[in-house]
Design an enzyme around this catalytic site. Structure first.
Site, PDB file in Angstrom:
ATOM      1  N   ASP A  60       0.816  -1.072  -0.174  1.00  0.00           N
ATOM      2  CA  ASP A  60      -0.003   0.075   0.036  1.00  0.00           C
ATOM      3  C   ASP A  60       0.929   1.385  -0.021  1.00  0.00           C
ATOM      4  OD1 ASP A  60      -1.783   2.173   0.537  1.00  0.00           O
ATOM      5  OD2 ASP A  60      -2.745   1.341   2.108  1.00  0.00           O
ATOM      6  N   ASN A  87       1.431   5.508 -11.619  1.00  0.00           N
ATOM      7  CA  ASN A  87       0.301   5.301 -12.283  1.00  0.00           C
ATOM      8  C   ASN A  87      -0.999   5.095 -11.327  1.00  0.00           C
ATOM      9  OD1 ASN A  87      -1.679   4.081 -14.422  1.00  0.00           O
ATOM     10  ND2 ASN A  87      -1.465   2.453 -13.240  1.00  0.00           N
ATOM     11  N   TYR A 151     -10.929  14.307  -7.889  1.00  0.00           N
ATOM     12  CA  TYR A 151     -10.121  13.414  -8.889  1.00  0.00           C
ATOM     13  C   TYR A 151      -9.284  14.273  -9.805  1.00  0.00           C
ATOM     14  CZ  TYR A 151      -8.570   9.596 -12.132  1.00  0.00           C
ATOM     15  OH  TYR A 151      -7.866   8.877 -12.902  1.00  0.00           O
ATOM     16  N   ALA A 153      -8.646  17.378  -9.851  1.00  0.00           N
ATOM     17  CA  ALA A 153      -7.854  18.337  -9.328  1.00  0.00           C
ATOM     18  C   ALA A 153      -6.338  17.580  -8.518  1.00  0.00           C
ATOM     19  CB  ALA A 153      -8.201  19.163  -8.059  1.00  0.00           C
ATOM     20  N   ILE A 184     -10.671   5.412 -21.376  1.00  0.00           N
ATOM     21  CA  ILE A 184      -9.721   4.263 -21.455  1.00  0.00           C
ATOM     22  C   ILE A 184     -10.584   3.127 -20.771  1.00  0.00           C
ATOM     23  CG2 ILE A 184      -7.747   3.008 -21.153  1.00  0.00           C
ATOM     24  CD1 ILE A 184      -7.402   5.465 -22.780  1.00  0.00           C
TER      25      ILE A 184
END
Length: 250
Positions: A60, A87, A151, A153, A184
């Site tokens: 994590d 990512n 999200y 921002a 996507i």
């Protein structure tokens, strides 16, 4: 691959599914050692199936010490680090009037603070290899996104960091770039807890706002990430590349 050159070593976060999985496999297929990072061991093991150069690492990234553990795993196992792909991300909706502060903190910890901490932990190793940081952001971060503003921002902040880090780290020989995907085909909606009708409604909106008229696939984003990390891209830094079917410019 040239046998006289060492294999590149790549860390990809959020590698259990979607863009992260495609990117880890693409680097592995290209001959790089890949440390595939994610929260859940089972999807990471699937990412690594039939890809002997991929090493799964379940961790994590928001946990104390996790970024240094990831970098140490790559360097201890392979002796170097050439590419860091930030990512990992979680999505969450909600309007400002209905703000859930705990959920907001989780989202920003994963989408913004974890990449900052990981880049900090990796900068010495990347300086030694004259490596590359790739931040995976979102094309929607460059536009208004009511209902998913937090999200957008957080990802837009990564765009800004990409440009600033590119200038700051250039004297070290480290390049910093970002890839900003649009619509996507990934399981992010499922992970977000959206129902099939909710996901279908979002897809319909995305299709209506994507000039190329289709949803992209993770391999297309992975292709862009690989190209930006190639030696031929050595004069490219500070760029935020949309991979969005034209959504940003429409």
């Amino acid at each position: 691959m040239n046998d006289h050159l060492p294999r590149r070593v790549v860390v990809v976060t959020g590698a259990g599914t979607g863009i992260g999985r495609a990117t880890a496999r693409a680097f592995g297929t290209a001959g790089a050692h890949v440390v595939a990072v994610g929260r859940r061991a089972a999807p990471l093991a699937e990412t690594a199936t039939c890809h002997p150069l991929i090493t799964p690492l379940a961790v994590d990234l928001t946990a104390t010490g996790a970024p240094h553990r990831v970098v140490r795993e790559a360097v201890d196992r392979h002796g170097r680090l050439d590419v860091l792909v930030n990512n990992a991300g979680i999505a969450g909706g909600g309007e400002l009037a209905d703000l859930d502060e705990a959920a907001a903190r989780r989202q920003l910890e994963t989408n913004l603070l974890a990449p900052i901490r990981l880049a900090h932990a990796a900068v010495a190793a990347l300086t030694a290899s004259r490596g590359v940081i790739v931040n995976v952001t979102t094309a929607v971060g460059q536009r208004a996104w009511p209902g998913s503003a937090l999200y957008a921002a957080g990802k837009a902040a990564l765009d800004s960091l990409t440009r600033s880090w590119a200038v700051e780290l250039a004297p070290r020989g480290v390049r910093v770039v970002a890839v900003a995907p649009g619509a996507i085909d990934t399981p992010i909606g499922t992970h977000q807890g959206l129902t099939p009708p909710q996901q279908a409604a979002i897809r319909a909106w995305q299709l209506a706002h994507t000039p190329l008229g289709r949803i992209g696939n993770p391999d297309e984003v992975a292709w862009a990430i690989l190209r930006l990390c190639e030696p031929a891209a050595a004069f490219v830094t500070g760029v935020v590349l949309p991979v969005d079917g034209g959504a940003v410019v429409a």
